[in-house]
Motif scaffolding. Structure first.
Motif, PDB file in Angstrom:
ATOM      1  N   GLY A 188     -26.851 -15.402  -1.382  1.00 45.19           N
ATOM      2  CA  GLY A 188     -26.389 -16.504  -0.551  1.00 45.19           C
ATOM      3  C   GLY A 188     -25.087 -16.254   0.194  1.00 45.19           C
ATOM      4  O   GLY A 188     -24.585 -17.149   0.869  1.00 45.19           O
ATOM      5  N   PHE A 189     -24.544 -15.044   0.075  1.00 47.85           N
ATOM      6  CA  PHE A 189     -23.284 -14.732   0.745  1.00 47.85           C
ATOM      7  C   PHE A 189     -23.374 -13.398   1.470  1.00 47.85           C
ATOM      8  O   PHE A 189     -24.123 -12.512   1.077  1.00 47.85           O
ATOM      9  N   ALA A 190     -22.568 -13.284   2.523  1.00 46.38           N
ATOM     10  CA  ALA A 190     -22.395 -12.009   3.226  1.00 46.38           C
ATOM     11  C   ALA A 190     -20.942 -11.614   3.055  1.00 46.38           C
ATOM     12  O   ALA A 190     -20.046 -12.458   3.086  1.00 46.38           O
ATOM     13  N   ILE A 191     -20.722 -10.337   2.859  1.00 44.29           N
ATOM     14  CA  ILE A 191     -19.366  -9.829   2.699  1.00 44.29           C
ATOM     15  C   ILE A 191     -19.160  -8.670   3.675  1.00 44.29           C
ATOM     16  O   ILE A 191     -20.105  -7.949   3.995  1.00 44.29           O
ATOM     17  N   ALA A 192     -17.939  -8.544   4.140  1.00 40.09           N
ATOM     18  CA  ALA A 192     -17.596  -7.422   5.021  1.00 40.09           C
ATOM     19  C   ALA A 192     -16.230  -6.891   4.634  1.00 40.09           C
ATOM     20  O   ALA A 192     -15.333  -7.646   4.246  1.00 40.09           O
ATOM     21  N   VAL A 193     -16.091  -5.590   4.747  1.00 45.80           N
ATOM     22  CA  VAL A 193     -14.819  -4.914   4.533  1.00 45.80           C
ATOM     23  C   VAL A 193     -14.527  -4.104   5.793  1.00 45.80           C
ATOM     24  O   VAL A 193     -15.390  -3.374   6.278  1.00 45.80           O
ATOM     25  N   ALA A 194     -13.325  -4.275   6.325  1.00 45.02           N
ATOM     26  CA  ALA A 194     -12.886  -3.520   7.499  1.00 45.02           C
ATOM     27  C   ALA A 194     -11.729  -2.626   7.091  1.00 45.02           C
ATOM     28  O   ALA A 194     -10.776  -3.082   6.445  1.00 45.02           O
ATOM     29  N   VAL A 195     -11.824  -1.356   7.458  1.00 46.57           N
ATOM     30  CA  VAL A 195     -10.772  -0.390   7.161  1.00 46.57           C
ATOM     31  C   VAL A 195     -10.318   0.217   8.484  1.00 46.57           C
ATOM     32  O   VAL A 195     -11.135   0.740   9.243  1.00 46.57           O
ATOM     33  N   ALA A 196      -9.023   0.133   8.729  1.00 39.75           N
ATOM     34  CA  ALA A 196      -8.456   0.714   9.947  1.00 39.75           C
ATOM     35  C   ALA A 196      -7.611   1.911   9.562  1.00 39.75           C
ATOM     36  O   ALA A 196      -6.777   1.827   8.655  1.00 39.75           O
ATOM     37  N   SER A 197      -7.830   3.020  10.247  1.00 40.23           N
ATOM     38  CA  SER A 197      -7.004   4.208  10.073  1.00 40.23           C
ATOM     39  C   SER A 197      -5.921   4.170  11.134  1.00 40.23           C
ATOM     40  O   SER A 197      -6.205   4.008  12.319  1.00 40.23           O
ATOM     41  N   CYS A 198      -4.679   4.316  10.683  1.00 40.05           N
ATOM     42  CA  CYS A 198      -3.535   4.217  11.582  1.00 40.05           C
ATOM     43  C   CYS A 198      -2.797   5.544  11.636  1.00 40.05           C
ATOM     44  O   CYS A 198      -2.842   6.322  10.692  1.00 40.05           O
ATOM     45  N   SER A 205       0.836  -1.194   0.000  1.00 39.42           N
ATOM     46  CA  SER A 205       0.000   0.000   0.000  1.00 39.42           C
ATOM     47  C   SER A 205       0.874   1.248   0.000  1.00 39.42           C
ATOM     48  O   SER A 205       1.863   1.329   0.724  1.00 39.42           O
ATOM     49  N   ALA A 206       0.482   2.209  -0.824  1.00 37.19           N
ATOM     50  CA  ALA A 206       1.222   3.466  -0.875  1.00 37.19           C
ATOM     51  C   ALA A 206       0.994   4.286   0.391  1.00 37.19           C
ATOM     52  O   ALA A 206       1.776   5.158   0.717  1.00 37.19           O
ATOM     53  N   ASP A 207      -0.073   4.010   1.092  1.00 37.86           N
ATOM     54  CA  ASP A 207      -0.405   4.758   2.297  1.00 37.86           C
ATOM     55  C   ASP A 207      -0.444   3.805   3.486  1.00 37.86           C
ATOM     56  O   ASP A 207      -1.444   3.126   3.700  1.00 37.86           O
ATOM     57  N   PRO A 208       0.644   3.725   4.267  1.00 36.07           N
ATOM     58  CA  PRO A 208       0.673   2.794   5.391  1.00 36.07           C
ATOM     59  C   PRO A 208      -0.252   3.189   6.533  1.00 36.07           C
ATOM     60  O   PRO A 208      -0.357   2.476   7.514  1.00 36.07           O
ATOM     61  N   SER A 209      -0.936   4.325   6.391  1.00 31.69           N
ATOM     62  CA  SER A 209      -1.835   4.737   7.460  1.00 31.69           C
ATOM     63  C   SER A 209      -3.230   4.137   7.299  1.00 31.69           C
ATOM     64  O   SER A 209      -4.120   4.414   8.086  1.00 31.69           O
ATOM     65  N   VAL A 210      -3.409   3.290   6.291  1.00 29.76           N
ATOM     66  CA  VAL A 210      -4.691   2.622   6.071  1.00 29.76           C
ATOM     67  C   VAL A 210      -4.437   1.127   5.912  1.00 29.76           C
ATOM     68  O   VAL A 210      -3.562   0.719   5.154  1.00 29.76           O
ATOM     69  N   ARG A 211      -5.195   0.322   6.640  1.00 28.57           N
ATOM     70  CA  ARG A 211      -5.127  -1.138   6.511  1.00 28.57           C
ATOM     71  C   ARG A 211      -6.526  -1.636   6.181  1.00 28.57           C
ATOM     72  O   ARG A 211      -7.495  -1.166   6.774  1.00 28.57           O
ATOM     73  N   VAL A 212      -6.625  -2.593   5.263  1.00 25.16           N
ATOM     74  CA  VAL A 212      -7.922  -3.080   4.792  1.00 25.16           C
ATOM     75  C   VAL A 212      -7.960  -4.599   4.867  1.00 25.16           C
ATOM     76  O   VAL A 212      -6.992  -5.274   4.527  1.00 25.16           O
ATOM     77  N   GLY A 213      -9.100  -5.132   5.309  1.00 27.66           N
ATOM     78  CA  GLY A 213      -9.346  -6.566   5.296  1.00 27.66           C
ATOM     79  C   GLY A 213     -10.754  -6.823   4.796  1.00 27.66           C
ATOM     80  O   GLY A 213     -11.642  -5.994   4.986  1.00 27.66           O
ATOM     81  N   CYS A 214     -10.963  -7.946   4.129  1.00 27.97           N
ATOM     82  CA  CYS A 214     -12.318  -8.289   3.695  1.00 27.97           C
ATOM     83  C   CYS A 214     -12.518  -9.787   3.846  1.00 27.97           C
ATOM     84  O   CYS A 214     -11.558 -10.558   3.922  1.00 27.97           O
ATOM     85  N   ASP A 215     -13.770 -10.197   3.895  1.00 30.85           N
ATOM     86  CA  ASP A 215     -14.095 -11.609   4.007  1.00 30.85           C
ATOM     87  C   ASP A 215     -15.490 -11.837   3.468  1.00 30.85           C
ATOM     88  O   ASP A 215     -16.319 -10.916   3.435  1.00 30.85           O
ATOM     89  N   ILE A 216     -15.750 -13.058   3.066  1.00 28.02           N
ATOM     90  CA  ILE A 216     -17.063 -13.464   2.572  1.00 28.02           C
ATOM     91  C   ILE A 216     -17.471 -14.720   3.333  1.00 28.02           C
ATOM     92  O   ILE A 216     -16.632 -15.560   3.652  1.00 28.02           O
ATOM     93  N   ALA A 217     -18.755 -14.823   3.658  1.00 29.03           N
ATOM     94  CA  ALA A 217     -19.261 -15.974   4.407  1.00 29.03           C
ATOM     95  C   ALA A 217     -20.511 -16.519   3.723  1.00 29.03           C
ATOM     96  O   ALA A 217     -21.339 -15.758   3.223  1.00 29.03           O
ATOM     97  N   SER A 218     -20.633 -17.823   3.727  1.00 26.51           N
ATOM     98  CA  SER A 218     -21.813 -18.474   3.161  1.00 26.51           C
ATOM     99  C   SER A 218     -22.971 -18.384   4.155  1.00 26.51           C
ATOM    100  O   SER A 218     -22.863 -18.846   5.296  1.00 26.51           O
ATOM    101  N   ILE A 219     -24.057 -17.804   3.724  1.00 26.74           N
ATOM    102  CA  ILE A 219     -25.235 -17.685   4.590  1.00 26.74           C
ATOM    103  C   ILE A 219     -25.779 -19.069   4.921  1.00 26.74           C
ATOM    104  O   ILE A 219     -26.169 -19.343   6.061  1.00 26.74           O
ATOM    105  N   ARG A 220     -25.764 -19.985   3.964  1.00 27.49           N
ATOM    106  CA  ARG A 220     -26.242 -21.354   4.194  1.00 27.49           C
ATOM    107  C   ARG A 220     -25.437 -22.028   5.299  1.00 27.49           C
ATOM    108  O   ARG A 220     -26.003 -22.649   6.206  1.00 27.49           O
ATOM    109  N   GLU A 221     -24.109 -21.891   5.251  1.00 28.02           N
ATOM    110  CA  GLU A 221     -23.272 -22.526   6.271  1.00 28.02           C
ATOM    111  C   GLU A 221     -23.521 -21.933   7.650  1.00 28.02           C
ATOM    112  O   GLU A 221     -23.562 -22.658   8.648  1.00 28.02           O
ATOM    113  N   VAL A 222     -23.697 -20.629   7.726  1.00 29.45           N
ATOM    114  CA  VAL A 222     -23.990 -19.991   9.014  1.00 29.45           C
ATOM    115  C   VAL A 222     -25.353 -20.445   9.519  1.00 29.45           C
ATOM    116  O   VAL A 222     -25.523 -20.736  10.706  1.00 29.45           O
ATOM    117  N   ARG A 223     -26.341 -20.532   8.633  1.00 25.35           N
ATOM    118  CA  ARG A 223     -27.683 -21.006   9.018  1.00 25.35           C
ATOM    119  C   ARG A 223     -27.598 -22.415   9.594  1.00 25.35           C
ATOM    120  O   ARG A 223     -28.191 -22.709  10.633  1.00 25.35           O
TER     121      ARG A 223
END
Length: 149
Positions: free
Chosen positions: A122-132, A7-25
């Protein structure tokens, strides 16, 4: 083979994930509120109040995983119980850290979080952004200061 650039900007960190709604159910059907309380860190009052829609639970699970990726959890001994994602009065996801996760966030200079959760098809997605703090280069500031006399 191309290598990914840092990343050109080390003051930002990003993570994402996807989850199967069927599996969680299916997991919730098998373990009930114990799953919501142990894995998703919902307290007893919150787990009673939350509509246990599989989409909601899958979104929370994806958000926990996204936050874990920002913290590089696998390489730093973080445990899921140290990360909680709840909902604010306005409906926005809120990240709360404790234990090793809070310590790791401090090492990275994380000062705030933004999390976005969505679900469809059928899927849930989340993106997390941390400001450092920009002075922290992925947690290396402490190491550099110790190395310089």
């Amino acid at each position: 083979m191309r290598r990914c650039a840092r990343s050109a900007d080390p003051s930002v960190r990003v993570g994402c994930d996807i989850a199967s709604i069927r599996e969680v159910r299916e997991t919730y059907a098998r373990f009930g509120s114990r799953y919501a309380q142990r894995v998703l860190q919902l307290d007893l009052n919150e787990s009673d109040a939350v509509e246990f829609r599989a989409e909601t639970l899958a979104g929370r699970f994806a958000a926990l995983e996204a936050v874990s990726k920002v913290l590089d959890a696998r390489h730093h001994g973080l445990v899921p119980a140290d990360i909680a994602v709840s909902t604010s009065a306005t409906g926005r996801p809120v990240v709360t850290l404790s234990g090793v996760a809070a310590q790791r966030a401090g090492e990275l200079g994380i000062r705030s979080w933004d999390v976005s959760i969505s679900h469809d098809g059928g899927f849930a997605i989340a993106v997390a952004v941390a400001s450092c703090d920009s002075q922290y280069r992925h947690g290396h500031l402490l190491q550099l200061r110790k190395a310089i006399p």
